[in-house]
Design an enzyme around this catalytic site. Structure first.
Site, mmCIF file in Angstrom:
data_model
loop_
_atom_site.group_PDB
_atom_site.id
_atom_site.type_symbol
_atom_site.label_atom_id
_atom_site.label_comp_id
_atom_site.label_asym_id
_atom_site.label_seq_id
_atom_site.Cartn_x
_atom_site.Cartn_y
_atom_site.Cartn_z
ATOM 1 N N GLU A 178 7.853 -1.489 3.728
ATOM 2 C CA GLU A 178 9.130 -1.652 3.792
ATOM 3 C C GLU A 178 9.708 -2.086 2.542
ATOM 4 O OE1 GLU A 178 8.280 -6.032 5.620
ATOM 5 O OE2 GLU A 178 9.162 -5.061 7.387
ATOM 6 N N GLU A 247 7.094 -1.504 13.694
ATOM 7 C CA GLU A 247 6.908 -3.081 14.229
ATOM 8 C C GLU A 247 7.734 -3.845 14.881
ATOM 9 O OE1 GLU A 247 5.990 -5.305 10.271
ATOM 10 O OE2 GLU A 247 4.547 -3.929 9.705
HETATM 11 C C1 GAL Z 1 6.415 -7.418 7.889
HETATM 12 C C2 GAL Z 1 5.588 -6.727 7.645
HETATM 13 C C3 GAL Z 1 4.583 -7.138 8.497
HETATM 14 C C4 GAL Z 1 4.697 -8.703 8.833
HETATM 15 C C5 GAL Z 1 5.755 -8.573 9.442
HETATM 16 C C6 GAL Z 1 5.096 -10.064 10.282
HETATM 17 O O1 GAL Z 1 7.886 -7.605 7.136
HETATM 18 O O2 GAL Z 1 5.675 -5.510 7.258
HETATM 19 O O3 GAL Z 1 3.405 -6.310 7.817
HETATM 20 O O4 GAL Z 1 4.605 -8.865 7.515
HETATM 21 O O5 GAL Z 1 6.998 -8.655 8.870
HETATM 22 O O6 GAL Z 1 4.539 -9.937 10.660
#
Ligand code: GAL
Length: 820
Positions: A178, A247
């Site tokens: 990110e 994600e």
């Molecule tokens: C994203 C990040 C993950 C985790 C998630 C929130 O921004 O890439 O590692 O932190 O947010 O759980």
């Protein structure tokens, strides 16, 4: 590209017999030339134990996943520069091999910055303390270290032939994490850094594609991917990059003082189906199993020990139903459409009011989605001559463009209600017997003695390299009665960024403070009694997880950053004595930790006499028998303040049940309609943030005695502490006609049917009632005959089986409540 180079290479070396060719062609990831619909789930290996991995991964596979995704945790593996640890739950290779053995693919997100609510985002603190260091930019020292670690991981994985290009399971690798979210703060250097990351990764020749998430300027051939609750609108920066989602947040994490977040099953399924409706081909659940932040691994500040995340598998590895099952059904449907989804021509029909149908068409056939993104109204859609009822905020899937086989808002999977059962080990008394020891603080409180001295207040990271949560800042002040500050009313004022602070003057605890509501920079002031002559000021600064997110998060100060003053008040006059440039003594850690009081081998003596309650800085010890059976074990730490717990020497994490979550913002009902956000559906208001702590079975000795050690920092009452097991207690379902209901007590027999009705039953699990119409055959008898005594049963929800109730066909449902 990768593929050609690999082919040449393996032909020359003659070792390519089992290699898998992973590439991409604009539409999808291709594996051995076939376009794939890939469903993946994040399981972080250090957040469970090696003994749990096969079960978790198998459950992932049974849940319809193709792949398991994990980050790699740099600070866990390289706690001291060039000293590595891959033991126990850090055995990355064993984890990857377990994925391989279970027949799944792997996605390796090396980072090595990972965020992940992990301590310091995965960066080692020694890295911060290197001269001239700047993180995540074109800083030579940083780039060297990042490259060193990344290369080492790639080499280890290559050595074991774990990349798909070598015949292993790993189909994708990730560099950075990110960075696009923060790149703006790094100016031109940020752009150069991301190019360097791309080149560095590419030079490692892993033979599978590299991804960069949330990086809309990802240099080719990096594939940029999306993270978020919804990614259907995402478009990669290169038309030749498949639409991928690294994600999909299945829930959210929890902070100390925060509530339990829940993301509904309907909404997660909706987001996934929307993504595939709109051309997506790779989707990963973050998290599929969240697990536990053992030891000091949680990020922060203030991430809890539990990292349950409301994921499809709960913290302990149990199925979180209906989320797990409803998504499994979605995966099966999507997989059945793989060929058409990845090859079909796409056309869309807009019905207005945010309702659209998408047709994927090949010569062999077609598959359709009808999406209703409206937050408030159901849709009756006339599509290709048939009428479909598409509920608000849902997607219907018609694999043959005729029959709706799945709708994201119609859940036909059981809901499981988990219960906790007391420890039933033989002769196990209901209350534990405790012995105790005080934390020995004589040197720090009375002598102000440390390991190092400096004429300045330093950031805690710099002094202690994050070797402990605890750092003592101590100074001795000589006060004469004619000192300008000397007066009757004196106090100590501390400008602090310690997450938690305890202050002592001449051995007396004058007070403590915990940061709240995200404010980690504060002024603490307490009256204190000073003596003429030498006065010892001892300040204990405590971290509760270092930050893990944001531009330059590594530089957020922590500790007693000062200034520190003695304040004298004489009438209206305030006199300030600045101690900041005094000689400060530092001591990292507490003596009980140094002496390993938590270890079975510790020779320390403990007293069983007059065990104190609500005493700060106190060690407690007890023995217990492991609960019988194989159900996951939890320990209830209700009554305690704040501290750390160990089972047979294994650190199960920080505990803090005294930290209650605020009592506003919870709701019993959760509306899945409309966009989710972390505060939307919360429970546990006004309760201890975390009361139950996971004790993995592998930490326990099943036959003999087990030891629980607690270090209690703020004071607590251990008499309520007890061990329990957790498992499914009740299962409920509310299934539409013409579906198959699968009921299961997850390995235990179904013992009774408490409620069953086929018709238009009302209410929810635990409060079902018969509706206005009901089928003639007694549903409870049918279910009792087919399910009771069995571990699972499968029931066709049809009028043939239950008789035809006199209600409209579209509303007929079978509601069941069964006891496990
Ligand atoms: C994203 C990040 C993950 C985790 C998630 C929130 O921004 O890439 O590692 O932190 O947010 O759980």
């Amino acid at each position: 590209m990768v593929s050609l180079k690999f082919l040449v290479c393996c032909l020359l070396l003659g070792s390519c017999a089992y290699a898998t060719l992973v590439s991409h062609d604009g539409r999808a990831i291709t594996i051995d030339g076939h376009r794939r619909v890939l469903l993946s789930g994040s399981i972080h290996y250090p957040r469970s134990t090696p003994e749990m991995w096969p079960d978790l991964i198998r459950k992932g596979k049974e849940g319809g996943l193709d792949a398991i995704e994990t980050y790699v945790f740099w600070n866990a593996h390289e706690p001291t520069r060039r000293q590595y640890d891959f033991s126990g739950n850090l055995d990355l290779i064993r984890f990857l091999k377990t994925i391989q053995e279970e027949g799944l693919y792997g996605v390796l997100r090396i980072g090595p910055y990972v965020c992940a609510e992990w301590n310091y985002g995965g960066f080692p603190v020694w890295l911060h303390n290197m001269p001239g260091m700047e993180f995540r930019t074109t800083n030579t020292a940083f780039m060297n270290e990042m490259q060193n670690f990344t290369t080492m991981i790639v080499d280890m994985v290559k050595k074991e032939k774990l990349f798909a290009s070598q015949g292993g399971p790993i189909i994708l690798a990730q560099i950075e994490n990110e960075y696009g979210n923060v790149i703006g703060s790094y100016g031109e250097a940020g752009k150069a850094y991301i190019k360097w990351c791309a080149n560095m990764a590419q030079s490692l020749d892993v033979g599978v594609p590299w991804i960069m998430c949330q990086q809309d300027d990802a240099p080719q051939p990096m594939l940029n991917t999306c993270n978020g609750y919804y990614c259907d609108n995402f478009e990669p920066n290169n038309p030749n990059t498949p639409k991928m989602w690294t994600e999909n947040w299945t829930g959210w994490y929890k902070n100390w003082g925060g509530k339990d977040p829940h993301r509904t099953t309907e909404d997660v399924a909706f987001a996934v189906a929307r993504f595939f409706q709109r051309g997506g081909t790779f989707q990963n659940y973050y998290m599929y199993h969240g697990g536990t932040n053992f030891d000091r691994t949680s990020g922060g500040p203030y991430i809890t020990t539990s990292y349950d995340y409301d994921a499809p598998l709960d913290e302990f590895g149990n199925l979180n139903q209906p989320k797990y099952g409803h998504l499994k059904q979605l995966h099966d449907v999507l997989h059945s459409m793989e060929k058409i989804l990845t090859h079909g021509n796409i056309s869309t029909i807009d019905f207005g009011n945010l309702v659209t149908a998408t047709v994927y068409k090949t010569e062999e056939g077609s598959s359709c989605f009808i999406g209703n993104v409206n937050e408030t109204s159901d849709a009756i859609v006339n599509f290709q001559g048939t009428s479909y009822n598409v509920p608000t905020w849902s997607v219907s899937i018609l694999p043959d463009c005729k029959t709706e086989t799945y709708n994201t808002a119609k859940i036909n999977t059981q809901t499981s209600v988990m219960v906790k059962k007391p420890n039933q080990a033989e002769n196990e008394p209901s209350t534990l017997k405790w012995s105790w020891r005080p934390e020995n603080m004589d040197n720090v409180l009375l002598k102000g003695k440390g390991e190092s001295k400096m004429g300045q207040l330093f950031d805690q990271k710099v002094v202690s390299n994050d070797q402990s949560d605890y750092l003592w800042y101590m100074t001795t002040v000589n006060l004469k009665e004619h000192d300008p500050v000397w007066c009757k009313n004196m106090s100590l004022r501390i400008n602090s960024t310690a997450h938690v602070l305890h202050a002592f003057v001449n051995g007396e605890h004058i007070g403590n403070y915990r940061s709240e509501n995200g404010k980690f920079h504060y002024v603490f002031e307490q009256d204190a009694k000073f003596n003429p002559g030498a006065n010892v000021i001892s300040l204990l600064s405590i971290t509760v997880g270092l930050p893990n997110y944001g531009a330059f998060f590594e530089n957020v100060p922590v500790g007693i950053t000062g200034p520190v003053f003695i304040i004298g008040r004489n009438g209206d006059e305030t006199i300030v004595k600045d101690l900041s440039a005094h000689r400060w003594n530092y001591k990292t850690g507490l003596s009980g930790f140094e002496n390993q009081l938590f270890s079975a081998e510790s020779p320390a003596t403990w007293s069983g006499e007059s065990v104190p309650f609500n005493r700060t800085m106190t060690w407690y010890k007890s023995t217990f028998k492991a609960p019988l059976g194989t159900d996951p074990v939890v320990v209830d730490l209700l009554g305690l303040g704040k501290g750390t717990a160990w089972i047979n020497g294994n650190n199960i994490g920080r505990y803090w049940p005294a930290f209650l979550s605020s009592d506003d913002g919870c709701s019993a009902e959760c509306n899945y309609r409309g966009a989710y956000y972390a505060e939307k559906c919360q429970t546990n208001c006004g309760e201890p943030t975390q009361r139950w702590y996971h004790v993995p079975r592998s930490f326990l000795n099943p036959d003999g005695d087990n030891t629980l050690v607690l270090f209690e920092e703020t004071g607590g009452n251990p008499s309520l502490v007890n061990f329990q097991t957790t498992r499914v207690g009740t299962v409920c379902a509310n299934v539409y006609e013409k579906n198959v209901l699968e009921l299961s007590c997850d390995g235990k027999p179904i013992s009774a049917i408490k409620f069953a009705s086929f018709g238009n039953p009302e209410g929810n699990c635990g409060s079902f009632e018969k509706g206005t119409c009901e089928a003639s055959n007694d549903a409870a008898t049918i279910l009792t005959n087919e399910c009771v005594g069995k571990e699972k049963c499968s029931i066709d929800v049809t009028t043939e089986k239950f008789g035809a109730p006199e209600c409209a066909e579209s509303v007929r449902r079978l509601a069941v409540e069964a006891v496990c």
